[in-house]
Enzyme design. Sequence first.
Site, PDB file in Angstrom:
ATOM      1  N   ASP A 219      -5.844   1.334   0.182  1.00  0.00           N
ATOM      2  CA  ASP A 219      -5.344   2.704   0.258  1.00  0.00           C
ATOM      3  C   ASP A 219      -5.341   3.317   1.653  1.00  0.00           C
ATOM      4  OD1 ASP A 219      -4.647   3.063  -2.459  1.00  0.00           O
ATOM      5  OD2 ASP A 219      -6.740   3.344  -2.999  1.00  0.00           O
TER       6      ASP A 219
ATOM      7  N   TYR B  65      -5.422   8.070  -8.759  1.00  0.00           N
ATOM      8  CA  TYR B  65      -6.881   8.134  -8.581  1.00  0.00           C
ATOM      9  C   TYR B  65      -7.287   9.233  -7.617  1.00  0.00           C
ATOM     10  CZ  TYR B  65      -9.554   4.600 -11.017  1.00  0.00           C
ATOM     11  OH  TYR B  65     -10.235   3.913 -11.967  1.00  0.00           O
TER      12      TYR B  65
END
Lengths: 735, 735
Positions: free
Chosen positions: A378, A466
Amino acid sequence: MDARNLLVLLSFGITLVLLVTWFHLPLLSLTNKEALNCNIYSGWCTSKNRFHSSSSDPNPINKPTTFSNHHQQLKHEFDVPRHPLDPLTIQEFNEVRAVLSTHPLFKSSNSYTLNSLVLEEPDKELVLKWKKGQPLLPRKASIVALVKGVTHTLTVDLNTNQITNHETSPAAGYPTMTIEEMMSVLDVPLKNNEFNNTITKHGVDLADLVCLPLSSGWYGTPVEENIRLIKVQCYSRKGSVNFYMKPIEGVTVLVDMDKKEVVSITDNGQNIPIANGVDTDYRYSVQKLNKELKLINPISLEQPKGPSFTVDGHIVKWANWEFHLKPDPRAGIIISQAKVRDPDTSELRSVIYKGFTSELFVPYMDPTDGWYFKTYMDAGEYGFGLQAMPLDPLNDCPRNAYYMDGVFASADGTPFIQPNMICIFESYAGDIAWRHAECPITDMRVTEVRPKVTLVVRMAAAVANYDYIMDWEFQTDGLIRSKVGLSGILMVKGTTYENMNQVPDQEYLYGTLLSENIIGVIHDHFITYYLDMDVDGSDNSFVKVNIKRQETSPGESPRKSYLKAVRKVAKTEKDAQIKLQLYDPSEFHVVNSLKKTKVGNPVGYKLVPGATAASLLDPEDPPQKRAAFTNNQIWVTPYNKSEQWAGGLLVYQSQGDDTLQVWSNRDRPIENKDIVLWYTVGFHHVPCQEDYPIMPTVSSSFDLKPVNFFERNPILRMPPNFKDDLPVCKAQDSA
Amino acid sequence: MDARNLLVLLSFGITLVLLVTWFHLPLLSLTNKEALNCNIYSGWCTSKNRFHSSSSDPNPINKPTTFSNHHQQLKHEFDVPRHPLDPLTIQEFNEVRAVLSTHPLFKSSNSYTLNSLVLEEPDKELVLKWKKGQPLLPRKASIVALVKGVTHTLTVDLNTNQITNHETSPAAGYPTMTIEEMMSVLDVPLKNNEFNNTITKHGVDLADLVCLPLSSGWYGTPVEENIRLIKVQCYSRKGSVNFYMKPIEGVTVLVDMDKKEVVSITDNGQNIPIANGVDTDYRYSVQKLNKELKLINPISLEQPKGPSFTVDGHIVKWANWEFHLKPDPRAGIIISQAKVRDPDTSELRSVIYKGFTSELFVPYMDPTDGWYFKTYMDAGEYGFGLQAMPLDPLNDCPRNAYYMDGVFASADGTPFIQPNMICIFESYAGDIAWRHAECPITDMRVTEVRPKVTLVVRMAAAVANYDYIMDWEFQTDGLIRSKVGLSGILMVKGTTYENMNQVPDQEYLYGTLLSENIIGVIHDHFITYYLDMDVDGSDNSFVKVNIKRQETSPGESPRKSYLKAVRKVAKTEKDAQIKLQLYDPSEFHVVNSLKKTKVGNPVGYKLVPGATAASLLDPEDPPQKRAAFTNNQIWVTPYNKSEQWAGGLLVYQSQGDDTLQVWSNRDRPIENKDIVLWYTVGFHHVPCQEDYPIMPTVSSSFDLKPVNFFERNPILRMPPNFKDDLPVCKAQDSA
């Protein structure tokens, strides 16, 4: 955006507001001194108002986009750097753009993207020598730009207004995507009739479509060569704002990110229905209230005399701590020069030169077509700081929190504001810093207890589904806790099954049936921290204090065994590649080789792992090679300015040739050196129904804890709470 | 106490106040209905005042003993049991004493001790059927008495006033010491001239002497046969209330606990000086203030509308939780019948029938004469609840806490009050229960965040030097966290060394040189929990969900591997003897075999270990055999009323023949049974200078977490904080 597309879009009705931002961003070109205009740039534009009103607003997503961050811009317009590590200011960003615009590479705003534009930090030794009041060190900007498929790294000297360094990268992989790139990719399938037909065949109205740009990993297949790829998967948002729970399963669009073309469309999900999404909307405004949960009286952390910390530019001071704090588009929070005051000498003593989240690795555990590639990194792929949304002042952080904005550069270098990106607050949970009560045996009337108050620095990054809640927590006893909280929404898989009794015995689902037609796919989360420890200076060593059983000799003792602590200094990097083992435990100390306490113990800090998980993938599996920094929990490398990103500078489609594993395998000396400690926090996540439709936060952490750093307990002299110091509070509605 | 001793004692000056309590206690004999008289019983007598004034009182240990717990007695005088699990009341204790006094064994108060006198809980099936409003189940008392070296267990039926059961124990080992026994032991060396001479030789004035009764373990040596032994070691309290930091090293007195005679005196420490103890007094009243630590403004958890929980007798209700809470002299806190409300059905659903700290094991890692035996089992040897001192209201727990007293029996059955032994409060640390923000990619204006508020039940037991802060924390999302905090004071060893540069290379110190002449000896802490899980009823199974690498077949996927969750139901006890492994991880579920969610998942709770440590001692080492319950981190046994104490009922000098390991090795079936889960939290403690002279709290925990217990996130409908709900607070001094 051309007129034809606009007409198509208008037919989408209310979706227009959402989609319009995806289309025009890459076309944007602002002049040098222009402020960001939210009317044409709404994808970026956030305001306190936008985020703070969400709870009380019955249907916020349908609101017109009238908000603006103009006042945020104004607030930062005259920011000037005051510390060598302060991030680039709006003025500096604009200067960089002016310098770049003189270079042939950046003549046409259509032909390049600035994937990273941040301060190039001055050399560490210069920063260490610099003192407040001295002239600022020369300011430089570090740029990673993608021009026609080639990655360029450049340095702009802001004192001379020159490009002083310019290289093209030999490494595989591409830079972090810009948000403009992520958004523009979503436009591509919509222009494709085959795609539109596919979606329609799945029974989804194009007006209800929400798509996500999913980094595609790297698998060494021919299709990946010399092309920057991304996969697009889509959801229906019909009936619920929680579109993640309504995947259009099996449909994957492979897109050429640079040409903005569909490479291929896969549809393996013809028989899989879209889940109904009933009761998946998590917004408070749409809930039927729950009596039990409404019964908690208001509770609040209150400090009527205000917080005890100060923030001066980017310098935070609290109790015995002082550190530099800055937002970063890739790392999120960067803590620099964290120092703690010695209560005996009043001296500020160095603990960490620089600490941040270097990379994440989130592999999903489903090898099938629509899922195998989901192995996200990420920070390097999406920008962990770029995804850090404004915090909700009364819920993400307590009322007394201070908020720090991010000032980042967009794809063409134009600065923009990420408001309220980081919060700072003091926390008191009712916990105890230390205590002792004498027991009845001695009958000494002593009970001494000290409450535990800490300082928390927090960011919450929503990387699509998320939410990562990232805390750095400072304790007065010298301990630093770094905590990761996972919340947000699962990435789920559509299925034909509505009940486990329909699943044949032999069939494995790759996860848990969470609701009718929805599987929560098993996945891991790894968060790797860069911790440039400078314990009382840069000359440090890494010591493994192994705790092992020692059998006694016959006749030596009535005991047969005891545990012995065996210290071993790591000489080279491979000595410090560590897999944690419950039955072969160690303490992990970073000590200063030149300093000892009065009684002669080496001065140090220890890394204390919390609950964690290890990556169990095959080391030769391509995702694991790219994320080889998760092969151990602990690593130590000699300080090297260019080794900060555990998966390499260029992580997108990287091939694993520039990871922490590769650097560490050089096995360089690390004894009595300026060393960097790396630690990875891991989670195995087997989803359960409680994670549906939104996950209660699950957390883990690690500590950096003084170990013979102080001569004694540094908070021995801390006062307890006294009744007269505590506040008097009334309910707000009766106030 | 006889007159001769009193005269000797008077010469001790101010120490008299301390020592006087040690001498008279075993002689005490109260009549049946007599209230405890604090003037002659001061060792027991505590009052809120005594403990609350400690911080502001400049020299509390020299105060006259004018405090009293008389009002505490009155407060509980008319307590009546209202729930089958409610602890014995003052009236019931007195009834038990009346019944016992009719039995020949208990005629003379000098000849017996009641080492345990608690409620004998009714059969589980009866308790489960009982409903509020129904007549109380028959009340019984369970007694463990020591009479002339023989352990008797008895049941007194309080309805019939009969002794209904009476057995003598065949097991090795003795019951938990009474506080009177611990105190009386300390008298023994003082009557011994050799001892007094030894102390004087060490340069310690008898007036400065403080001694501790140290359980001596069991090592199978002849001297241990048929004799109840204890070791006494002493300290000087000259110049510091923190006598623990001034050991008279090498002097150990072995005492016959029953005969109250010195068996032997060892002195191996002739050359070891008493540490100077400079700056070891931790009381606030004697500190030179520390400017940095004084800079924290008052901070408090405030609830102007008051707490949200209710305590009705021993039933605690908060948010979606309801449970029975009682203090216990051995376990400390006992949580019973913990139930959580299902938000979908409003039904209260069972999670735990009974949970408590079953045993502790604290082995020190020094095999030499004065240290090898230090392998404490604090619950079974000392009584974990007996050592739980009154909590300090503004520092051990936040201001809004509710306090529950313990009502226990002393050695002759006389009830006494342990005031403020347990606190209950709501905690809010600024943390987040769940959150999601939509990212710029989707441009949906959604940020939803819920603050995390929990309910904490806390006790702090000071087992001599160490303070254990024991929390049970209930979360609205169904999670229960059990947390152990370690603070207090190290058990240290005297040494001739003042600096590590004096220590020969080959010499191992068994710990860390903390200060001149002081070594902090390495030790472990293990805390073993009894968790009688009743997940939606008693018919439960234990499922190991193993997470293991699965290699893909050639051509199956671009991925080489993924992680697969493999469920395995434990058939018998040995299937559930589990050592945790980072590289062979599992989830540990307790599921109800009869209940499934709507989509067909078994309803369950999972045990989620936190950071922990394993015992590495030789399994054949006597301390490890006695503490064999630490051989695994997890065990599951079928419910058996008599198997509640992991080290056996009689732990003092036990030989390891009645431990959890022994029971579990019977390998009984545990599938679809009423099962008990056992979990051990461990710590390796290599002391460091920061632990001197008092330790900052170090914590670990484990969670019991719903896993497909609810149909969905049970706090989806929980409200966020709204500004108008939060309090308005002013500084107290300006109010």
